[in-house]
Scaffold this motif. Structure first.
Motif, PDB file in Angstrom:
ATOM      1  N   PHE A  26      14.075 -22.189 -46.575  1.00  0.00           N
ATOM      2  CA  PHE A  26      14.529 -21.220 -45.576  1.00  0.00           C
ATOM      3  C   PHE A  26      15.918 -21.593 -45.077  1.00  0.00           C
ATOM      4  N   ASP A  27      16.181 -22.871 -44.916  1.00  0.00           N
ATOM      5  CA  ASP A  27      17.495 -23.320 -44.456  1.00  0.00           C
ATOM      6  C   ASP A  27      18.602 -22.853 -45.391  1.00  0.00           C
ATOM      7  N   GLN A  28      18.371 -22.889 -46.683  1.00  0.00           N
ATOM      8  CA  GLN A  28      19.385 -22.460 -47.645  1.00  0.00           C
ATOM      9  C   GLN A  28      19.682 -20.971 -47.513  1.00  0.00           C
ATOM     10  N   SER A  29      18.646 -20.159 -47.290  1.00  0.00           N
ATOM     11  CA  SER A  29      18.854 -18.728 -47.091  1.00  0.00           C
ATOM     12  C   SER A  29      19.672 -18.464 -45.835  1.00  0.00           C
ATOM     13  N   VAL A  30      19.356 -19.203 -44.776  1.00  0.00           N
ATOM     14  CA  VAL A  30      20.091 -19.031 -43.518  1.00  0.00           C
ATOM     15  C   VAL A  30      21.547 -19.440 -43.695  1.00  0.00           C
ATOM     16  N   ALA A  31      21.781 -20.543 -44.383  1.00  0.00           N
ATOM     17  CA  ALA A  31      23.154 -21.019 -44.598  1.00  0.00           C
ATOM     18  C   ALA A  31      23.993 -19.980 -45.329  1.00  0.00           C
ATOM     19  N   ARG A  32      23.391 -19.308 -46.303  1.00  0.00           N
ATOM     20  CA  ARG A  32      24.129 -18.279 -47.038  1.00  0.00           C
ATOM     21  C   ARG A  32      24.457 -17.088 -46.142  1.00  0.00           C
ATOM     22  N   MET A  33      23.532 -16.700 -45.290  1.00  0.00           N
ATOM     23  CA  MET A  33      23.793 -15.585 -44.373  1.00  0.00           C
ATOM     24  C   MET A  33      24.866 -15.948 -43.355  1.00  0.00           C
ATOM     25  N   ALA A  61      25.634  -8.462 -39.347  1.00  0.00           N
ATOM     26  CA  ALA A  61      25.520  -9.099 -38.032  1.00  0.00           C
ATOM     27  C   ALA A  61      24.180  -8.776 -37.381  1.00  0.00           C
ATOM     28  N   ALA A  62      23.687  -7.559 -37.580  1.00  0.00           N
ATOM     29  CA  ALA A  62      22.393  -7.175 -37.014  1.00  0.00           C
ATOM     30  C   ALA A  62      21.237  -7.899 -37.693  1.00  0.00           C
ATOM     31  N   LEU A  63      21.372  -8.198 -38.974  1.00  0.00           N
ATOM     32  CA  LEU A  63      20.308  -8.851 -39.736  1.00  0.00           C
ATOM     33  C   LEU A  63      20.287 -10.365 -39.551  1.00  0.00           C
ATOM     34  N   LEU A  64      21.412 -10.936 -39.163  1.00  0.00           N
ATOM     35  CA  LEU A  64      21.527 -12.392 -39.083  1.00  0.00           C
ATOM     36  C   LEU A  64      20.542 -13.065 -38.125  1.00  0.00           C
ATOM     37  N   PRO A  65      20.306 -12.551 -36.899  1.00  0.00           N
ATOM     38  CA  PRO A  65      19.436 -13.285 -35.978  1.00  0.00           C
ATOM     39  C   PRO A  65      18.041 -13.577 -36.503  1.00  0.00           C
ATOM     40  N   CYS A  66      17.483 -12.669 -37.306  1.00  0.00           N
ATOM     41  CA  CYS A  66      16.147 -12.920 -37.845  1.00  0.00           C
ATOM     42  C   CYS A  66      16.125 -14.183 -38.683  1.00  0.00           C
TER      43      CYS A  66
END
Length: 239
Positions: free
Chosen positions: A168-175, A130-135
């Motif tokens: 980058f969108d794919q990395s965000v979607a996985r997170m 949860a802490a890493l997600l905003p980046c």
């Protein structure tokens, strides 16, 4: 409502401030001062190194090999994209590796990394994620918004293209998917820790951009003999 949708709802005030802040408005318009952006890119490169370490600490706590691989894959994708971006601008600005190592992390950068590393090392796995997600998430949303407003010839097109792009969108979607799974499985106290960690990280995202825009360094007592970072009068991130 998914867990991440609820996180976004709870932090809507911070998200609105991030979207409206001068750094991002001026980047969208292409009017952000070059020296401000250069300072930001240098600090962001420092940040990325610490962020990668925090991701590694979190991945080591993954409950299964599948989740470990998922987090490692998300980290690898995002970091490789950002490293290429930093290399592009470091070359453009003439910031050599030697010059980069002489520029210390700003107070805002150091504070953010201390929070992430402490949470990844001492918190449980859901809290660390949860802490890493905003980046990941905030940069994607800001990148998308700016991409919709930017005009051809914007000097910051490489930054805009990176954070509004497919990789980058794919990395965000996985997170996001991982965070939703963890949130759905979490008990009440764990969800509360995740929510606090997420909000604190959102604040640090705002603070990082605000500090870069103001070119802030380490504040010093009036009679201090030695700086905590760079010599007095040296702008943050400027070689």
């Amino acid at each position: 409502m998914t867990f991440t949708e609820d996180l976004a709802r709870q932090t809507d005030d911070l998200w609105q401030q991030i979207h409206a802040m001068p750094f991002n408005r001026e980047m969208a318009a292409g009017t952000l001062r070059r020296d401000v952006f250069q300072g930001y890119i240098v600090q962001d490169a420092h940040y990325l190194e610490g962020f990668a370490r925090a991701l590694s600490l979190a991945a080591a706590k993954a409950p299964t090999a599948t989740v470990l691989a998922q987090l490692a894959g998300s980290a690898s994708g995002a970091i490789s994209v950002e490293r290429a971006l930093h290399a592009h601008y470091m070359g453009l600005f003439g910031v050599s590796d030697t010059a980069f190592t002489r520029i210390q992390p700003s107070a805002a950068c150091d504070h953010y990394l201390s929070f992430l590393l402490r949470t990844a090392a001492l918190g449980d796995f859901p809290e660390a994620v949860a802490a890493l997600l905003p980046c990941f998430w905030i940069y994607r949303e800001v990148g998308r918004e700016i991409a919709g407003q930017s005009q051809p010839g914007n000097p910051y097109a490489a930054w805009i293209d990176t954070y509004s792009g497919e990789a980058f969108d794919q990395s965000v979607a996985r997170m996001l998917s991982l965070t939703d799974t963890l949130g759905a499985d979490a008990d009440g106290p764990t969800r509360a820790r995740m929510e606090r960690a997420f909000r604190r990280a959102c604040w640090h995202e705002w603070r990082f951009w605000d500090s870069a825009y103001r070119m802030e360094n380490w504040a010093q007592p009036p009679e201090a003999r030695h700086s905590l970072a760079e010599p007095t009068g040296t702008p943050v991130g400027v070689a």
